[in-house]
Design a protein around this motif. Structure first.
Motif, PDB file in Angstrom:
ATOM      1  N   ALA A 172       0.873  -1.172   0.000  1.00  0.00           N
ATOM      2  CA  ALA A 172       0.000   0.000   0.000  1.00  0.00           C
ATOM      3  C   ALA A 172       0.908   1.218   0.000  1.00  0.00           C
ATOM      4  N   VAL A 196      -5.732   2.883   1.460  1.00  0.00           N
ATOM      5  CA  VAL A 196      -5.174   1.864   0.566  1.00  0.00           C
ATOM      6  C   VAL A 196      -4.868   0.592   1.349  1.00  0.00           C
ATOM      7  N   ALA A 197      -4.225   0.745   2.510  1.00  0.00           N
ATOM      8  CA  ALA A 197      -3.872  -0.415   3.330  1.00  0.00           C
ATOM      9  C   ALA A 197      -5.115  -1.185   3.767  1.00  0.00           C
ATOM     10  N   ILE A 200      -6.494  -3.246   0.889  1.00  0.00           N
ATOM     11  CA  ILE A 200      -5.684  -4.437   0.614  1.00  0.00           C
ATOM     12  C   ILE A 200      -5.950  -5.517   1.650  1.00  0.00           C
ATOM     13  N   THR A 251      -6.293  -0.282  -7.111  1.00  0.00           N
ATOM     14  CA  THR A 251      -6.359  -0.032  -5.671  1.00  0.00           C
ATOM     15  C   THR A 251      -6.758   1.430  -5.434  1.00  0.00           C
TER      16      THR A 251
END
Length: 343
Positions: A172, A196-197, A200, A251
């Motif tokens: 990320a 983003v993290a 994921i 993403t």
């Protein structure tokens, strides 16, 4: 040759050339169709009949040493001779995007733009690739050419998926500042990377057997700094790799939150065609190795011009001028390669 791809990994003294000398690359409609296949992937931001996912089937693979290159001491960047997305146009589209964010429709949106720089009597594209490898030794550099995609050069700090069939890794990467800035990370930049993290983690919880998170840490990409978290994971069902890619791409680092709604909003309102910018490229399941990278800091090399792309993540508390300057800083990654071009 009908298609080729070049890739240089960080710190390596050589690069790899993949050539398909007969036929055309396979065209795919979705990432899921990659499962069980192998080759060099060239994927767009939004797969379509105009911009399909391409799979180069190399029948010739060769290693090449990087030539010696003397870094230019020039500082003047080439003039932008044609840009339909100048500051005024950016303001209009930014206003549209930020209105949606502040109205609560989205948590994050990524707004990108492109500029054109005249190309006259330049060096061969492969020389530009070689220069990028030397100027940006800590990033992955790739060049691809197919009839369907055209010719692209990318210098990217962001891995989408690497692995050997059992052990895998994704990252990320978000939040951007000029590396020379002494300030810490702002709340906006930390939150941007966290979106983003979190996305994921949601994807890995479905498709991975086990996963871990390391970071975030500050990493450097040329003259820029980013926040990056690394996610090592295992996946015993290799037939699900295409489904995982379908889930990961794009993403929130290049799209937004919530993903599907942001994706369609960007396609309808961004005002230009991203094409293969913010897609991904790289070897897929070649000798059991996969190394796919997000197509950032890139240019499309056309007959009479270079088209450069850059974008940035917007949140409700984004500042327009700062976001504009961030895209300018990202465009400088490619603009710097065009300093003192051969004529």
């Amino acid at each position: 040759m009908s298609a080729f791809a070049l890739i240089h990994f960080p710190g390596a003294s050589d690069y790899t050339l993949f050539e398909q000398t007969a036929g055309e690359p396979l065209e795919l409609k979705s990432c899921e169709e990659l499962s069980g296949r192998q080759g060099f992937v060239v994927a767009p931001f939004a797969p379509s009949s105009e911009h399909p996912i391409l799979l180069i089937h190399p029948d010739r693979v060769s290693l090449h040493k990087l030539p010696e290159y003397q870094q230019s001491t020039g500082h003047e960047l080439p003039a932008v001779t044609s840009s339909p997305y100048l500051r005024e146009a950016y303001h209009d589209i930014y206003t549209c995007f930020i209105k949606m964010l502040r109205g609560g429709r989205f948590d994050k949106l990524v707004l990108s733009r492109s500029i054109d720089i005249e190309r006259t009597g330049e060096s061969e594209p492969v020389e530009l690739f070689q220069k990028a490898c030397v100027v940006y030794p800590s990033m992955t550099v790739m060049m691809v050419s197919t009839k369907r995609s055209g010719l692209w050069l990318t210098v990217t700090p962001e891995c989408l998926l690497t692995g050997d069939g059992t052990h895998w890794e994704t990252v990320a990467l978000a939040g951007t500042k000029v590396a020379s800035e002494k300030r810490g990370w702002s709340d906006k930049e930390i939150q941007e990377q966290r979106y983003v993290a979190s996305y994921i983690i949601d994807s890995l919880s479905v498709w991975a057997d086990e996963y871990a998170e390391r970071g975030p840490k500050t990493v450097y990409a040329g003259h820029l700094a980013h926040l990056r978290s690394v996610f090592p994971f295992t996946m015993s069902e290799t037939g699900n790799v295409g489904k995982l890619l379908e889930s990961l791409h794009p993403t929130p680092a290049v799209c937004g939150v919530p993903k599907d709604e942001a994706f369609h909003f960007i396609l309808g309102n961004e005002g230009h065609d991203r094409s293969y910018y913010s897609g991904f490229m790289g070897p897929f399941n070649l000798k059991s190795q996969t190394n796919l990278y997000v197509t950032l800091r890139c240019m499309q090399i056309l007959g009479d011009r270079y088209r450069l792309y850059a974008g940035g993540g917007l949140l409700t508390d984004s500042d327009e001028e700062q976001e504009w300057l961030e895209t300018e800083a990202k465009l400088d990654t490619m603009r710097a390669l065009l300093i003192n071009r051969k004529s």
